[in-house]
Design an enzyme around this catalytic site. Structure first.
Site, PDB file in Angstrom:
ATOM      1  N   HIS A  34       0.831  -1.202   0.000  1.00 42.11           N
ATOM      2  CA  HIS A  34       0.000   0.000   0.000  1.00 42.11           C
ATOM      3  C   HIS A  34       0.868   1.256   0.000  1.00 42.11           C
ATOM      4  O   HIS A  34       0.545   2.245  -0.674  1.00 42.11           O
ATOM      5  CB  HIS A  34      -0.905   0.024   1.232  1.00 42.11           C
ATOM      6  CG  HIS A  34      -1.876  -1.108   1.304  1.00 42.11           C
ATOM      7  ND1 HIS A  34      -1.757  -2.127   2.226  1.00 42.11           N
ATOM      8  CD2 HIS A  34      -2.976  -1.392   0.565  1.00 42.11           C
ATOM      9  CE1 HIS A  34      -2.759  -2.975   2.062  1.00 42.11           C
ATOM     10  NE2 HIS A  34      -3.507  -2.568   1.066  1.00 42.11           N
ATOM     11  N   GLN A 149      -1.309  -4.409  -9.030  1.00 40.95           N
ATOM     12  CA  GLN A 149      -1.422  -5.468 -10.031  1.00 40.95           C
ATOM     13  C   GLN A 149      -1.534  -6.854  -9.397  1.00 40.95           C
ATOM     14  O   GLN A 149      -1.853  -7.813 -10.096  1.00 40.95           O
ATOM     15  CB  GLN A 149      -0.232  -5.405 -10.991  1.00 40.95           C
ATOM     16  CG  GLN A 149      -0.263  -4.181 -11.890  1.00 40.95           C
ATOM     17  CD  GLN A 149       0.921  -4.095 -12.832  1.00 40.95           C
ATOM     18  OE1 GLN A 149       1.831  -4.934 -12.792  1.00 40.95           O
ATOM     19  NE2 GLN A 149       0.939  -3.075 -13.668  1.00 40.95           N
TER      20      GLN A 149
END
Length: 333
Positions: A34, A149
């Site tokens: 993150h 991704q």
């Protein structure tokens, strides 16, 4: 920089905007993956722009028997990571704030793509995910939104929704962040015991095995294109001790079935071995798909593809993937 915590849509709407707004959506329990997304958002927003991180555990995308109740909620630690990574705002609304009338009667449908792979294992998951992403995009009104991704099917569906429904927002995918041993970072990794974590490494090992097989095949195919299959050339290569390499290259280039079958087989071998470990790896799927619709690719496929895997270790379910390019020299893009 001090990161502001906002709890309501009204507070966020009232905030003065300057420059580009970049949004990173999370369910909290922030980690380095993150943080990478937030840093990338900071670069895209620029010094004059704004980075908003949403923290919301969305009940719509958890099915019966899944880990909604035990999903980690660590807002204080999340705020620290967000601030250190360059976020201006953390928007952490309650369930009532996001769904003020209870569960929404009108939802976004993920369509056929949402019924494959993750959608087949977790029915309704992607409808719930897209519904909350649509709501959060409307609430935050970004110029650009960034997603990892690692959740490749999620990213593909968000891109499709934004394009098909004319949201007018730029969607950016950020490469998967991994531990030193290859395990993809995930908030669910904290559920793993040391023994389970060792078994879980089979996910990335399977992907890397497929990637290595793919790279070897693409290199041999490139070699075959460079070496004409003529008698005179074969004699010249023989004098240099290269005839075997040339023959191998042409054999691979003409082999059928082609690369995708071998890539799947190499990855499957690793997963099969991990199924015999203690504790065992229990695969949900291994797939080599076209990222535009997440259907399996054929052996004559050329272009971008995704090698994806999902499996359970103990009570924890993990996913991972890598991008591959078929038809050109190279393994991952």
């Amino acid at each position: 920089m001090t990161t502001t915590l906002l709890r309501t849509a009204a507070e966020l709407s009232a905030r003065a905007r300057t420059g580009r707004r970049a949004v990173v959506m999370t369910m909290g329990a922030l980690h380095e993956g993150h943080a990478t997304l937030i840093r990338s958002a900071r670069e895209l927003a620029g010094a004059d722009g704004e980075v908003v991180v949403t923290v919301f555990v969305n009940p719509l995308q958890f099915g019966a028997g899944e880990d909604l109740d035990r999903y980690p909620r660590t807002l204080e630690a999340d705020l620290k990571i967000a601030e250190e990574s360059g976020a201006d705002v953390v928007f952490a609304p309650s369930v009532d704030e996001v769904y003020p009338g209870g569960e929404p009667q009108v939802r976004v449908s993920a369509g056929p793509m949402g019924e494959r792979l993750e959608g087949a294992v977790r029915p309704g998951h992607f409808d719930g995910m897209l519904t909350v992403v649509a709501k959060l995009l409307h609430l935050t009104r970004p110029d650009v939104a960034l997603y990892g991704q690692k959740d490749a099917q999620q990213l593909a569906l968000i891109r499709r929704m934004v394009r098909d429904l004319n949201f007018g927002i730029e969607i950016v995918g950020v490469p998967t962040v991994r531990e030193d041993d290859g395990l993809a970072l995930s908030s669910r990794n904290r559920y793993l015991s040391p023994a389970e974590r060792r078994t879980a490494l089979a996910l990335s090992r399977a992907l890397f095995a497929g990637q290595d097989r793919h790279a070897a095949q693409e290199a041999l195919r490139a070699r075959a294109r460079e070496v004409p299959a003529t008698h005179a050339r074969a004699e010249a290569l023989s004098a240099l001790g290269e005839s075997r390499a040339a023959a191998d290259a042409h054999a691979v280039a003409k082999a059928a079935p082609g690369g995708p079958a071998a890539v799947r087989a190499a990855a499957r071998l690793v997963l099969d071995d991990a199924a015999r470990l203690t504790p065992p790896l229990v695969p949900d799927y291994l797939a080599l798909v076209d990222p535009s619709d997440f259907t399996e690719i054929d052996d004559d496929f050329t272009g971008e593809a995704v090698l994806a895997v999902a499996a359970r270790v103990g009570t924890t379910r993990l996913i991972d993937n890598i991008p591959l390019t078929f038809g050109t020299l190279g393994a991952a893009s």
